[in-house]
Design a protein around this motif. Structure first.
Motif, mmCIF file in Angstrom:
data_model
loop_
_atom_site.group_PDB
_atom_site.id
_atom_site.type_symbol
_atom_site.label_atom_id
_atom_site.label_comp_id
_atom_site.label_asym_id
_atom_site.label_seq_id
_atom_site.Cartn_x
_atom_site.Cartn_y
_atom_site.Cartn_z
ATOM 1 N N GLN A 10 0.808 -1.212 0.000
ATOM 2 C CA GLN A 10 0.000 0.000 0.000
ATOM 3 C C GLN A 10 0.851 1.276 0.000
ATOM 4 N N ASP A 11 1.816 1.385 0.886
ATOM 5 C CA ASP A 11 2.637 2.605 0.952
ATOM 6 C C ASP A 11 3.508 2.782 -0.288
ATOM 7 N N LEU A 39 -5.767 -1.918 -5.711
ATOM 8 C CA LEU A 39 -5.808 -3.026 -4.756
ATOM 9 C C LEU A 39 -7.125 -3.791 -4.850
ATOM 10 N N ILE A 40 -8.199 -3.087 -5.113
ATOM 11 C CA ILE A 40 -9.486 -3.771 -5.306
ATOM 12 C C ILE A 40 -9.452 -4.601 -6.578
ATOM 13 N N GLU A 58 -4.281 2.525 -13.299
ATOM 14 C CA GLU A 58 -5.288 3.285 -12.559
ATOM 15 C C GLU A 58 -4.881 4.757 -12.451
ATOM 16 N N ALA A 59 -3.625 5.011 -12.174
ATOM 17 C CA ALA A 59 -3.138 6.388 -12.068
ATOM 18 C C ALA A 59 -3.281 7.111 -13.399
ATOM 19 N N ILE A 60 -2.888 6.469 -14.471
ATOM 20 C CA ILE A 60 -2.981 7.090 -15.795
ATOM 21 C C ILE A 60 -4.440 7.316 -16.182
ATOM 22 N N ALA A 97 -6.274 5.979 -6.766
ATOM 23 C CA ALA A 97 -5.643 5.060 -7.717
ATOM 24 C C ALA A 97 -5.201 3.780 -7.022
ATOM 25 N N VAL A 98 -4.583 3.929 -5.852
ATOM 26 C CA VAL A 98 -4.090 2.763 -5.118
ATOM 27 C C VAL A 98 -5.255 1.915 -4.617
#
Length: 135
Positions: free
Chosen positions: A30-31, A55-56, A82-84, A50-51
């Motif tokens: 996560q971190d 993770l989901i 996800e970030a993009i 995004a994270v």
């Protein structure tokens, strides 16, 4: 149950029998994933989103994960995507350099090779520019 010496891929196999163990992978990544997402999109709230989404998605698609591959590469790729997606959705200025490098890379080795190649190109372009007289 202590899982400190267990590989991510072994934990994935255990998660298929006991979904509660996914928390081990969340705690491990996560971190790191958050720092990576912040680096890409420069927005802490969107990075958290995004994270969380990554993770989901990782959890939902875990049955399709090939345990002969590295979990870390797989979850980083999901986080990157996800970030993009958030960058595109909110027109965020992303770290374009990282976006281009990671988007066209198949392995960490290729990623770093591309960084070196790109830096060499930048150096070659900068060198002649420094020869122009300053105004």
């Amino acid at each position: 149950m202590k899982l400190n010496n267990t590989t991510d891929e072994e934990v994935v196999e255990m998660v298929l029998d006991d979904q509660e163990l996914y928390r081990v992978l969340v705690e491990r990544y996560q971190d790191k994933l958050y720092r990576y997402a912040v680096y890409l999109i420069h927005d802490t709230d969107k990075a958290e989103d995004a994270v969380q989404n990554a993770l989901i998605k990782g959890f939902v698609n875990l049955k399709g994960f090939n345990t002969s591959m590295k979990f870390s590469s797989w979850i980083y790729r999901i986080t990157h995507n996800e970030a993009i997606n958030l960058v595109k959705k909110y027109n965020i200025k992303a770290n374009f350099f990282c976006y281009m490098l990671f988007n066209f890379t198949d392995s960490p080795h290729d990623f770093w090779r591309r960084i070196v190649e790109t830096q060499n190109i930048v150096d070659r372009v900068k060198r002649p520019i420094t020869l122009f007289p300053q105004r």
